[in-house]
Design an enzyme around this catalytic site. Structure first.
Site, mmCIF file in Angstrom:
data_model
loop_
_atom_site.group_PDB
_atom_site.id
_atom_site.type_symbol
_atom_site.label_atom_id
_atom_site.label_comp_id
_atom_site.label_asym_id
_atom_site.label_seq_id
_atom_site.Cartn_x
_atom_site.Cartn_y
_atom_site.Cartn_z
ATOM 1 N N HIS A 223 1.039 -1.242 -0.093
ATOM 2 C CA HIS A 223 -0.108 0.165 -0.145
ATOM 3 C C HIS A 223 0.885 1.206 -0.068
ATOM 4 C CE1 HIS A 223 1.019 0.696 4.222
ATOM 5 N NE2 HIS A 223 0.735 -0.421 4.430
ATOM 6 N N ASP A 347 -0.081 -19.424 12.687
ATOM 7 C CA ASP A 347 1.025 -19.939 13.287
ATOM 8 C C ASP A 347 0.988 -19.380 14.691
ATOM 9 O OD1 ASP A 347 4.095 -19.801 14.025
ATOM 10 O OD2 ASP A 347 4.003 -20.608 11.836
ATOM 11 N N SER A 362 3.297 -4.958 7.089
ATOM 12 C CA SER A 362 2.661 -4.691 5.591
ATOM 13 C C SER A 362 3.909 -4.583 4.486
ATOM 14 C CB SER A 362 2.462 -3.041 5.491
ATOM 15 O OG SER A 362 1.067 -3.204 6.395
#
Length: 407
Positions: A223, A347, A362
């Site tokens: 992004h 996980d 991110s």
């Protein structure tokens, strides 16, 4: 007999209505354009009962040359037309997934207006910038014909104006226009001021998604980097990345996103930036990133499916680790560039360390069935174990567009 016929007709109508509803739902979730590698045909791996047939070759999909395209009809169960789409034939890409943390430094093209204020003048409280039509989020490109890229340049021109009307060239939402601002003299220090706060740079820590070992082009974040005050994409003039080290983690909790906390390892540039977009940041490496993973083919969006996958992420130090996730939803539409998948962290090690997805992750690359399928982009505020991800294909396409526009 008539009753049986009516029951049969009613059942047939119900089935028809159900099929129509299914066609509408499936069709609304499909993109207008798909890509295939040369020598391959369009097919979907996420359990959609869709078959594609070319509209120009007697129903047989074209195995066409790279750069060509054709129209195809998607049919439910191979029988019921759902949607007509464009199929682009492309070269397959092979990229190295990273997951390494990096520090980002951005310098703006123009200066971004992040706030407006009133000036105490001899005529009372005035806001020259607001009166001129300037608003938070605007990009000031020039003042009286002089290009401005730093806070200091803006302040110097305004202070030296002597109260003369100034012409500002401003970009807002992609549109450029002129505004006319008359600075006023502040009672406090006698200096001429405009009543606007501007920003010319920003910095932070993110995750590298991939790099191309041949061109050394890299991508990260999934992004864009936005201004903290306005939420707008930060206008890039120049930028660089440096190696970063993750030193601690603030665990994410419901309603409170966590964060990877780290520091720049040094000021030696690892790469330069040429793009800050909705689909990620892009640049070219000048150094070697701290990842030694094997290059993987980039998955086309129709090859991504719900089910088990993995992410590479760095949550301590400088070396990325592999963690288990699940892709719970896939969105094929073209109009959602960064929210193409919903993922869930499964996980236990990662959940124990971070609580799920946290700020700084991110860009963490997602791999599935030996392919690079995407990157983590956002966390769900009310459930940090879940978040959104972008298709790797979308990041590659955006990077190519940025490079083409710059050529």
């Amino acid at each position: 007999m008539r009753k049986a016929i009516r029951i049969f007709a009613g059942a047939a109508l119900a089935v028809s209505m159900s099929l129509l509803a299914m066609v509408a739902v499936v069709g609304s979730g499909l993109a207008e354009t798909f890509s295939v590698r040369s020598g391959e045909t369009l097919s979907f791996e996420d359990g959609l009962p869709l078959q594609a047939s070319s509209l120009r070759s007697g129903g047989v999909q074209s195995v066409a040359a790279v750069g060509s395209s054709y129209r195809a009809q998607l049919k439910l169960f191979g029988l019921i037309p759902v949607k007509e789409v464009s199929v682009q034939v492309v070269n397959g890409r092979t990229l190295v997934p990273c997951g390494t943390a990096f520090g980002v430094k951005l310098f703006s093209q123009g200066v971004m207006v992040v706030g407006l204020s009133e000036i105490e003048s001899s005529e009372g409280k005035l806001s020259p910038a607001y009166k001129a039509g300037v608003r938070a989020g605007d990009i000031v490109r020039s003042i009286d014909g002089q290009q401005v890229n730093t806070n200091e340049e803006v302040n110097e021109i305004i202070r030296a104006s002597g109260g003369k009307k100034l012409t500002l060239v401003i970009t807002r939402n992609g549109n450029t226009f002129e505004a006319y601002l008359t600075p006023v003299r502040a009672v406090a220090d006698g200096a001429y001021k405009a009543g606007m706060w501007v920003r010319d740079s920003t910095a932070g820590i993110g995750t590298m998604t991939y790099y191309d070992p041949e061109s050394r082009i890299f991508a990260g974040l999934g992004h864009g980097i936005t201004d903290v005050d306005t939420g707008n994409i930060f206008p890039l003039m120049a930028g660089e990345i440096v190696q970063a080290e993750i030193q601690s983690v603030v665990r994410g909790e419901r309603g409170a996103p966590g964060e990877l906390q780290g520091a720049f390892c040094n000021d030696q540039p690892l790469g330069t930036l040429f793009g800050n977009t909705d689909s990620g940041i892009f640049g070219q490496l000048t150094g070697q990133p701290a990842c030694t993973h094997e290059a993987l083919p980039v998955a086309m969006k129709q090859e991504v499916k719900t089910g088990k996958a993995q992410i590479y992420a760095t949550i301590d130090g400088t070396q990325p680790e592999l963690f288990e996730i699940e892709i719970t939803k896939v969105n094929y539409k073209n109009n959602v560039p960064t929210k193409n998948m919903v993922i869930r962290i499964t996980d236990e090690r990662l959940l124990a360390a971070t609580g799920g997805i946290v700020q700084g992750m991110s860009g963490s690359p997602i791999v599935q069935d030996g392919k690079l399928v995407g990157a983590v982009t956002h966390v769900f505020i009310n459930d940090p174990t879940q978040g959104y991800a972008i298709f790797a294909e979308n990041m590659v396409d955006t990077c190519n567009t940025v490079l083409s526009n710059a050529a």
